[in-house]
Structures are given as C-alpha cells and as structure tokens.
Design an enzyme around this catalytic site. Structure first.
Site, PDB file in Angstrom:
ATOM      1  CD  GLU A  33      -3.139  -0.962   1.194  1.00  0.00           C
ATOM      2  OE1 GLU A  33      -3.500   0.151   0.766  1.00  0.00           O
ATOM      3  OE2 GLU A  33      -3.915  -1.899   1.399  1.00  0.00           O
ATOM      4  CG  ASP A  34      -1.014   4.253   0.770  1.00  0.00           C
ATOM      5  OD1 ASP A  34      -1.489   4.737   1.816  1.00  0.00           O
ATOM      6  OD2 ASP A  34      -1.732   3.822  -0.159  1.00  0.00           O
ATOM      7  CB  CYS A  72      -6.394   1.925  -2.436  1.00  0.00           C
ATOM      8  SG  CYS A  72      -7.240   2.746  -1.084  1.00  0.00           S
ATOM      9  CG  ASP A 244      -2.379   0.281  -3.122  1.00  0.00           C
ATOM     10  OD1 ASP A 244      -3.398   0.116  -2.430  1.00  0.00           O
ATOM     11  OD2 ASP A 244      -1.460   1.067  -2.796  1.00  0.00           O
TER      12      ASP A 244
END
Lengths: 623, 621
Positions: A33-34, A72, A244
């Site tokens: 993530e991120d 996301c 993502d």
C-alpha cells in the site's frame, strides 16, 4: 515390481507437488500500500529494502508502471476488472457501484480455466465483491489450500506501509517496525524531503517513518518469497511485486502527479518462463504499463482468452500487445471533495487537464489532514510563510493545463503548458486526452447525482445518456475561464441535458466576477429541475453578491434525500466559509443515517464544517 | 532697465521658440506594414491617421534598415548602420565609440526638451549612456508637459498594440469598439497565405490591432490640439518595420521592411513640406534618416559620422538611390541576408540559403498560422506563391520588379531580361558592405573575442581584419563549383574567412563530401564557430559520430554565444542528434541562456514528437 512402483511414486509425487501443468504458470501478486519507487533497487539510497532488492536482481524492474489514480479503491477496481474506473463508474473514492453482468473480476475467468484464486485480503473495489470472484478471500486465504496439482493465482496485500501507519502512536509504530535493526532505522535529518514539502521536524519524521515502514514491508515480502521457495513453487510461479498507488504523503497520494501515479513494479520469471521476460534477470525496462493492463496480462499468461470489454492490453505472454505509447490517469471525487482531472503520460512528458481549475489543489480532506506533514503545511499556508514550490499547492486556482518534462523536472514544478517551445507536443497530448476520454467511454464528465440517476438498475456502466463529444466541448468551454465564453456558457444553461447545463453553470462559477452579465440567467437556474445545476448556480449567484438567494438553494439541498446532492451543497458552503453562517443550523442537521460511503463523507463535513465556518480556522486533531 | 530685461527675455523666448524651432512629435508603433487606410488598404479602419495623412504628407517609399526592432531602433537613434557597429542582431551587447551619440542629444544641446514614452531597445551595452544623453524623460510618464514653459520639445510616443505578440490569439485581443472589429470571413488575404481559418483570424486580428493603434494615435493628436500646440508641432507617424506575421517581420521583402510614414506640417512650416497637404511623396527614405532629418529641420549640424540622410530641411541631402536591409541572428535563429532596394527593384542576397524563412522560431511559432504553414508545407499543400516564404530553402539571390509584381512573388534573378538590374544592384549591395564594413559577417563569438582582446568597441577592434577576403568568401556561398576553394579557405589564417568557408560547405550539401578531410581538421580549429559549423556539416553529410560528440561537448562551454550556436546547430540536425539526446538534456539543465534553452527544448520536444507521429487510430485505450 514393488521397487519399480515405489520408484515411480518417488518420481510422480514430486511432480504432483508442482502445481503447474504444462504451460500454466502460477501467478503470485505481492502488493504493497501507498509506496512510490522508494526502494534500493530503484536507486533510492535512503531506502532499506534488501529483500525486494534481491528479488529485483532475479526479476525485471518496470521503471514506468502507473496506477490510474492516486488512491486505492478506484485503482483496485481497475486492477481486478481490466476496465477503467471512469468507465465502470468506480472513479469516485469511495463509491458503491453495481457491476454489469458482462464485466467480471478477472480471477473468475482464471477459476473457469482451473486456477485456484485466493485474495489475502484487501478488496476495496468500489463495488461489492462477487462471491464468484475468489475461491478464498480473507486474511487466511492462501494458495496452499488449492487442490494438489491445481495452478493458482494468489494475492497478498501488505498494509504496514499504508499512509495511516506513518501517523500511528509510537507504541503501535514500534510494533509495526519491530524487525528493523538499529542500522536500518532512518535518520530524519537525512530524509530526502521533496522541494514541495516544508522542511520541519514533523515532516522529516513522517518521511523517515514512511521509509522505515517500507523496510518493515520488505521483511514481509521476504517472508512470502521464502514461503514460496520452501513450498517448492518458486520455479513454477511468476511473481509480481507492486505498489497500489504512490506514497501516502500530501501532494502525492490522492493526486495524479508522479508521486501519486508512479509505482514500483518488479516481475520475476522462473527459468521455464524466462523467455517471456522483457530482459535478463536484474535488468530494467522502460516499457509503459498501466494498471488497466494487469488483468489482461495475467489472463494472457494463463492462456485465457481475453474478452472484448477489457480496456487494457497484455504486456506479457504469447501474443502480448505492442508497447503502449501512453498511459492515462484520472482524479475525480476524493472522499468528500469534488474535482475532475485527466492525465496523459508517456515515458517523458506528463499532460494534465484540470476540468475544475477554479478549485485549489489543497482542498481540505479530513482524512488527509490527519497527517502531521499536511497540518504543518496548511498551517504555514495560513501564516503565509510558504515560498516557491511549497506555496504552489495552496494557490487558490489551478492552471487549465499542466505539462511537465518528467526527466528534467522529476518533482513537476515547472509547468511548460504556456511555453512556446512545447506548443506542438502539448497539442499532441491535448488531442490524445480528448481521444482517450471519448474512446474509453468516460463517465466522469457527468456529475455524480446525475450519473446515478441515468443508470438503469444502478449499473453505471450501462448508462446510455453519456453524450461525450458534447460534454467534452462543454467542459472545455467551462474550464477555459475566458470571459469571451460567457455567452456560450449562458446558452448551455438552456440546454435540455442537465449535465450540459451543469457545465454551463460551472463555467460561470469559474469566471468569478466576470460572470456578472450572466446573473439573470444564473438566477433562473436557481430553480432548475436538476439539483446539481441549482447548486452550481447558487455558488455563482452567491459569489456575485447575493448570498441570501444562494443559501436558500443550498439549505434546501441539504435536505435532499440524495447523498450526492447534500455533498455538493456542503462543498459550496465550505467554500463560502464565514458567509455560510446563516446556514449553520441546516448544516448541523444534514447528517445522514445511511452506511454508504458518500453519506459517511456528508457526515464528516457536517462534523468539521461548523468550527471552520464559525472561526475561520480548521481544527487540527491533537492540537 | 526693467523694460530692457523684459525685452531681452522676450527676444530670448522668441529665439528659443520662434518660427525656426518647431516642436516635433513622433507617434511610432511596432511591426506594421503600409496597411492603413491612407495607404490605400480598403479593409483598414484608421480614421485618425487617415485624417493626419490628408492634412500632411504620406511618404510611400520608406523602409526600415532591419526587419526587427532592436537593430532598427539602434539605427534610428544613432543615424548609423547597425551592421557597421555590431548592433545588427536581436539582441546583443556590443560597445560603441564615444562619438556615436543618440541624436536627440544634439537637440537638447540646442535647448529642446526631449521625452521618450517609452521604448528604447538600442541593442548596445552603451544603452544607458544613449538614454541619458538623449532624453530628459524616458518612461511611461515621459511627456512634453514636463518641459519648461516656452521650451521647444521633441517627444516620442510609441504604441505596442500592433506588436507581433498582440497578434497571437493567446494574448488579449485589442481593446477597440466591438463595432470596429474585422470579420475573419470577409478579410482579404495576401497571396502568400493559404486560405485557412487561422490565416483569416490572423489578418482580422492584425487589422483590429491597427485600428487600436489608430485610436491611440488619435488620443495623442487630440491632446496636442487641446494643449494648443497643434500649430507649432511637426508630427511624424511611423512603424519601426513590417508586420509581425509570417513573411513580414524578420524577412527582407517589402512586407518585412516597408513602412508608411506621415509627416504633418502645420501651416507655419508648410514651406518645408515636399508636397501640398494630402500629397504623397515617393522619395526613397530609410528610417535611419529620421535623426539626420530632424537635425536638418531644426537647422542643426548633421555630424559627419551619421550615415542616415536628411530628407527635409535646409541640410536635406540629395534623394537616396538605395535603401539597404540586413537580417542577422534574431533570438535563437541564426541567419544572414542582405538587401538593397531602389524605387523599382528589390535585390536580396541570402548568405545562408540552406535555411528556410519559416525555420523553427520559438517566439514566432506561438502564432497558430505559422505552425499551420509549417505543417502544410511539410504535407506538400502550399502553392508556389506560398512557398516563396515556406520552402525548406531560399534562393541564393532574389530580384523582384515591384512595378509589375508588388507582392514580390516572382524571382527574376535568373531572368536574362533583368540581368542588368541584377548586376547593378548586386554591385550596389556589395559596395555598401565594403564601404560601410558589414561587421555582421563576423560571428558574434569572434566579434566578442576581438573586443575583449583589444578592449575597444567592435568597429575599432575589427579595423585590422582582412575584410575584403571575408566578404569575398561569404559571396561564394551558394555558388557552383566552390567546394575546393572552401576546403582551401578552411585553412586560412583569418577565423572569419574559415567560418564562411565552413558555411559554404554546409550550404553545398552532399557536394561537400570532397572536403571531408578539411572539415575533420577543422574540428580542431581554435575558433569555436568554425568548429561548430564544421562539426555540423560532418554530422549532416556523414553522420560522423566524432563530430556529433564535438557539438554536444560545446554545450558545456562557459561562453553563451558558443552554446547558442551549438544548440541551434544541434536543433536543426533533427533526428541525427538522437544519439546524444541525454547530452541535450544535460545541456538544458546547465544553461541559463534563454536562446540556448529554446533550441534545446525544441530539439528534445521535436524528437519526442517524432516518436509520437504514428496515427491515433493505431492507439487503443
């Protein structure tokens, strides 16, 4: 004979242990993530990522992999369907949308071809997860649960590097990063703070934590790779590692500059599929790839026929498509704030078209405002101490177009859209943006209430009334912010299509005081049938001096049963600031019971707007 | 006693502001051809200037000395040829001898109040001195109202509404009465433009800008009348050179150099006028004659160094037989052409005939029409008249008979019927270059070097150069059978001779193959312009990678002139420089020079565009 049979078994059993039948690779997705490409193997000397670096030595690094947007859920809806969020109607962050029958989550096609598909565990597709999408979708989902010999597609998502983990309390943070050795801890004083962030201890601490979270994630990636190895599956599995969306820091995540869209992507091919790789192990490729290509690519690797509704193309496998010339991006509603931006990028240049240039980059999004860096940045803006690239984010307006030479200007500070030397190439990108919006069936030019109203059975994909050429022309008339367009914008206010009337009203809002001659037409539009037209007209009328008339319309809208209508009205009232004082009781009463995401955003605004309207200052958490 | 003082004061006042000390008012504007009503242009709406012409004299054979502002304004303020002093490029910073003064300084010595509102752009490092000595007031507030009571004045008001940048559609349209706006559907187009929407919008906009200037001029004239000064003031109206659109500004046709001039004589000075009010005078005039003319009008001595010729007043010179024009580097665009015009013929000598008049030009390419012309030319969709401007190359020589061909579309340089005119004018041009030492032939890097070595202004620093040999070499460029001579002159002792030899080989194209060895030797020349040109030829003709490397390495030179030259050379080589694309990017990050940046950005962007050329139909989503 017995011995022979035993020998046979000895050979056969391991064969059964390999899940790949001839020509069907396993595919493993390790998503994080991120994160932007802040990894050692991407040249970042401040990053500590030994496992991913080693993985990159074994695989191929994609230097130009891009998400569709900087957040996301819309990205994930695209990853899982191979269709643009703006086509599905999943472009708003977040939304609840119904998928059309024709579009399945792509693992469903793999399952039909015999694959075991597991997802561990984040979905966040902006549509309810169909039961048929996955064999297993939970925090326990794992390829080890497949039938012996069955090929698999497995996803493992890693959350420790999510933006929220940068700002967790110390105790939680230490737990997250417990595996880091002292040498792997990052010194904030040396953190590579980008030129558009203020340089303070809070900002440096956030950046150092972001990097340490990446190291924590790197350990987990190492675990997954070892697990695959120990299971004897590494030689039969093509492994993807990717982010993502970009780094969860302000001005990066939730926007569509490089910091939001550019993600790391590394793919490792075992020996038997090395011939499919774009280069030798350890090499890098400049091939442009987009999230919309991931689904077709995995299906192509698995030998599954692609259906016509896919909007991406396969970048790997037999009969992979030709390399892309461009990737495309979007940025629409982000939580409670409305905007509409489209992006076209190739390997060298990024073109951005801002359809709402009269709205600042730095609209207040309460979730983002929890980040200390954002708080420091906004406070500095309020105190007028920002200079140069740091100040740009807080300018009241955006340019209509942005054009960046991303090689010469990696932080995208120098907008070349007005530079005569780039006129010709800008026109190519501008035309390409138009072409793509039309070709991809972009639903983002319809305001959200109107979009949902036009959807039969709530399936936005099936909306028939999306007159794109007319909408695009109207949007370009509106976003040009040229006073000489005023007569044509007034004419749009009389169009029979409410969406075109809405762009007419929006264009007049964007003209500010230059819209004054259009006041009679705008007053008429306060009674328009379409609520979003009424709300836009109210903003224009209020800004031209008649707040009373504007507030009448806006307070009425706060009682509308549609969450989209209430949200649009709250956005305008928030921009009015102190002028919205008479509407405070209505704002306080505008909360909604629904559990839908958008109702949730309405409630967030209802929560924080009164303090803003009464004091002129945004309340800061923990202050 | 008091009466004597009063009488003396009156006499002094009379002397200072008597019949031989008229006020002079100049209304000037930018970038405008004779496209006003009083010039016979039917689509013009210019009532104020038409009225001024009816009351005054319209000079219809007036020419700028350069088709861009700075060199032209240098020539006007000093009355000297820019090519003689190194001030012929846009822009440069060469020093002048102290003897070269702004002509208004002589008026000030004679008691005049001189105000300039407000453009200077004198194109020399001595600009501050020129301004200080020429003007009592030089700003957006400069005005004759600031003079002492009774003091005669010379005041300039310059208007920018017609400047090239005001024709770009990106800039705000001219503030005129909406009823006066010209309709693109009904404007007439000149024959050298294709009939497209962009061409029509451009011509309509040009006429709108001309109307705007007419309005401004009207305001100045009305003010003069309100101040009660109309009867004591001679008024001049002139633009600084031709229209800021393709085939106008920057070229040497009449469309680039020819301007209208009105001189209005109030009654008491009517005896000075060449015709009765409302008349036309076809005397050949150069704008550089304006300074000497004012001096002559006011009975002041015209300094001998001034090369302009007065066309009015006691010291009026005999009418000119020729006017001369010069086009050199403008911004990042390297170029060198010269022209000579008499009343009938125009002769142009192009010393870089391998370059198109429509070559890429960052500033001018902001105009949609210019970019459209480039595309149409590349697609083979322009006719012969349109290709006079947009063809990929120029002829070496051009000759036009303006009597029969007012738009100057038919080149008679090879027509035997006009042979004698050709030779006469060719001689006149060459003679002018020799007599007035056309120092534009020096590359500015070399010129700067001479100045640095001697610490003198260019005209003095260049006193010893073998000018005739340089001129001779330049005149061989573009002629047949000169390759051997150029190869030889690449070894000449003078760097400018070597430079023109290299240009000659560049222009010779594939024929330069036989000079390859000499060109490769020239890669080690101690004069940078020679190295750059030689490298350019080697890359263009032989794809020589050593030469390409040479060119790329000049980008890290500390001298801006060298970087500008190398950047432009690389830009014009197009795709051939793709192997050094990373060096262009580095060069772009390193250099602060605007012209070099334009060339490098354009080169990089063009190569990116080339990569994107496949048609959109082949793209998916």
């Amino acid at each position: 004979m017995k011995q022979f049979l035993v020998l046979l078994l000895v050979f056969l059993v391991p064969l059964c242990g390999h899940s790949a039948t001839a020509g069907k690779p396993n595919i493993l997705w390790l998503s994080a993530e991120d994160i932007s490409p802040n990894l050692g193997c991407y040249g970042d000397s401040y990053a500590v990522s030994p496992n991913v670096d080693r993985f990159a030595q074994q695989g191929v690094r994609y230097m130009h992999a891009y998400g569709i947007t900087g957040v996301c859920a819309p990205n994930r809806s695209c990853l899982i369907t191979g269709v643009y969020p703006s086509r599905l109607g999943t472009h708003g962050m977040r939304s609840t949308v119904t998928l059309p029958d024709a579009v399945k989550c792509f693992p469903e096609y793999l399952r039909a071809a015999g694959y075991y598909c597991s997802n561990n565990a984040k979905t966040d597709y902006n549509f309810p997860v169909p039961k048929t999408a996955w064999d297993e979708c939970s925090r326990n989902a794992h390829y080890k649960h497949r039938k012996p010999g069955q090929p698999f597609f497995a996803v493992f998502n890693h959350e420790v590097c999510h933006e929220s983990q940068i700002r967790v309390p110390e105790e939680r943070y230490q737990k997250n990063t417990a595996r880091l050795t002292p040498a792997q801890r990052r010194d904030p004083a040396k953190a590579p703070v980008p030129p558009f962030h203020p340089d303070t201890t809070e900002v440096r601490r956030d950046w150092a934590r972001y990097y340490e979270n990446i190291t924590a994630m790197d350990y987990q990636i190492g675990d997954k790779l070892k697990e695959l190895e120990d299971a004897g599956l590494a030689e039969d599995t093509i492994v993807f590692f990717f982010g993502d969306n970009g780094a969860g820091m302000p001005g990066m995540k939730k926007w569509i500059w490089e910091g939001g869209l550019h993600v790391p992507l590394i793919i490792r091919f075992p020996k038997k599929w090395q011939h499919l790789a774009p280069g030798a192990p350890g090499s890098a490729t400049d091939r442009l790839v987009s999230f919309v290509d991931f689904a077709p690519t995995v299906l192509n690797l698995a030998g599954v026929k692609l259906l016509p509704h896919f909007q991406g193309t396969a970048f790997l496998g037999k009969q992979a498509a030709k390399p892309r010339e461009f990737v495309y991006g979007i940025r629409d509603r982000m939580a409670e704030r409305l905007d509409c931006v489209r992006v076209v990028r190739n390997g060298e240049y990024q073109y951005i078209r801002n359809f709402h240039p009269h709205l600042t980059w730095s609209q207040y999004i309460s979730y983002t405002e929890e980040m200390p860096t954002m708080q420091v940045w906004r406070r500095a803006a309020e105190n007028h101490t920002l200079r140069g690239p740091r100040a740009r984010y807080f300018q009241p307006r955006k340019p209509v177009e942005e054009f960046y030479d991303t090689n010469a200007d990696p932080h995208q500070i120098h907008n070349l859209a007005g530079d005569p030397a780039f006129r010709t190439i800008l026109e190519i990108f501008r035309a390409e943006c138009d072409r793509w919006m039309l070709a991809s069936g972009d639903l983002g030019l319809l305001p959200e209430y109107e979009l949902h109203r036009r959807a039969p059975d709530g399936v936005l994909y099936n909306v028939k009334e999306n007159p794109l050429p007319a909408l695009l022309d109207a949007a370009k008339l509106a976003n040009a912010m040229k006073p000489e367009n005023r007569p044509r914008l007034v004419k749009l206010l009389e169009n029979k299509d409410p969406a075109l009337r809405w762009w007419g009203a929006l264009g007049l809002v964007a003209l500010g005081r230059e819209a004054k001659p259009a006041l009679p037409a705008l007053r008429k539009a306060l009674d328009d049938d379409a609520p979003e037209v009424r709300i836009a007209a109210a903003e224009a009328v209020g800004n031209l001096g008649d707040d009373a008339a504007a507030l009448r319309v806006l307070t009425t809208a706060l009682r509308d049963e549609s969450q989209f209508v209430r949200l649009a009205a709250l956005n305008v009232l928030d921009r009015f600031g102190a002028r919205a004082k008479p509407a405070l009781p209505d704002i306080r009463a505008a909360g909604m019971k629904s559990k839908d995401h958008v109702a949730g955003y309405v409630n967030r605004m209802v929560g924080y707007m009164p303090a803003w309207i009464e004091t002129g200052k945004r309340k800061v958490e923990n202050e | 006693m008091k009466h004597v003082h009063l009488l003396a004061a009156l006499l002094v006042a009379a002397a200072v502001h008597g019949a031989d000390k008229p006020n002079i008012l100049w209304i000037s504007c930018e970038d405008t051809s004779p496209w006003f009503g009083f010039c016979g242009e039917k689509q013009a709406r210019t009532p104020n200037l038409d009225a001024l012409a009816r009351a005054g004299v319209y000079y219809n054979n007036v020419f700028a000395s350069a088709p861009v502002c700075a060199p032209c304004r240098y020539a006007i303020i000093t009355g000297t040829y820019a090519t003689g002093y190194g001030t012929q490029r846009l822009r440069s910073e060469f020093a002048l001898p102290d003897t070269i003064r702004g002509f208004p300084s002589y008026l000030r010595q004679a008691g005049y109040y001189c105000s300039n509102n407000a453009k200077t752009d004198y194109n020399t490092s001595d600009e501050k001195r020129l301004i200080a000595e020429s003007w009592d007031g030089c700003s957006a507030e400069a005005h004759y109202k600031n003079r002492k009571p009774g003091q005669p004045f010379f005041s300039v008001f310059n208007f920018i509404e017609t400047h090239q940048s005001r024709v770009f559609e990106q800039t705000r349209s001219p503030l005129i009465d909406p009823a006066e706006r010209h309709n693109p559907d009904t404007v007439t187009l000149p024959p050298y433009y294709p009939d497209t929407a962009a061409a029509r919008r451009t011509m309509a906009r040009v006429q709108d800008c001309i109307t705007a200037v007419d309005t401004r001029a009207g305001e100045i004239l009305a003010e003069l009348e309100q101040e009660g000064l109309k009867d004591d003031t001679i008024v001049f109206f002139w633009p600084d050179h031709g229209q800021g659109i393709p085939r106008g500004k920057r070229t040497l046709w009449d469309t680039g150099l020819k301007v209208p001039l009105i001189v209005y004589f109030p009654e008491k000075y009517r005896h000075l006028a060449p015709t009765a009010p409302g008349g036309t005078c076809d005397r050949l005039v150069s704008l550089m004659d304006l300074g000497p003319t004012l001096l002559s009008l006011l009975g002041l001595k015209v300094p001998s160094h001034m090369q302009g010729r007065s066309f009015l007043g006691k010291a009026a010179a005999p009418p000119r037989e020729h006017v001369f024009g010069a086009r050199d580097r403008v911004d990042e665009v390297l170029e060198l052409s010269r022209s000579v015009r008499d009343k009938r013929y125009l002769y142009v000598r192009n010393f870089m005939p391998d370059l198109s008049w429509n070559q890429p030009e960052t500033f001018s390419d902001q105009l949609d029409l210019r970019r459209e012309i480039t595309q149409l030319a590349a697609a083979g969709k322009l006719n012969a008249d349109q290709l006079t401007y947009a063809a990929p190359t120029k002829p070496v020589e051009e000759l036009y008979d303006t009597d029969t061909d007012p738009w100057q579309l038919k080149n008679l340089a090879t027509d035997p019927q006009h042979r004698s005119a050709l030779e006469r004018l060719r001689q006149a041009l060459r003679g002018w270059q020799l007599e007035h030492r056309d120092l534009g032939l020096l590359h500015e890097w070399q010129a700067a070097l001479l100045c640095a070595e001697t610490g003198r202004p260019l005209i003095e620093a260049a006193a010893r150069i073998p000018f005739e040999r340089i001129l001779d070499t330049a005149w061989r460029v573009g002629q047949q059978g000169q390759v051997g001579e150029f190869a030889k002159r690449l070894g000449d002792s003078d760097p400018t001779v070597r430079y023109w030899a290299a240009i000659g080989l560049r222009v010779a194209g594939p024929e330069a193959a036989s000079a390859k060895a000499a060109l490769q030797k020239a890669l080690r020349d101690n004069s940078l312009p020679v190295r750059i040109e030689a490298a350019g030829v080697l890359v263009a003709q032989f794809d020589d990678s050593e030469a390409l490397e040479h060119l790329a390495s000049v980008l890290s030179n500390t001298d801006d002139d060298a970087v500008v030259h190398a950047a432009r050379t690389l830009q014009l080589l197009g795709e051939k420089v793709r192997p050094v694309l990373p060096r262009l990017r580095e060069g772009l990050l390193r250099t602060q020079n605007l012209y070099a940046r334009w060339s490098l950005q354009n080169a990089i962007a063009s190569m990116a565009v080339n990569r994107l050329k496949p048609s959109p139909q082949q793209r998916t989503t």
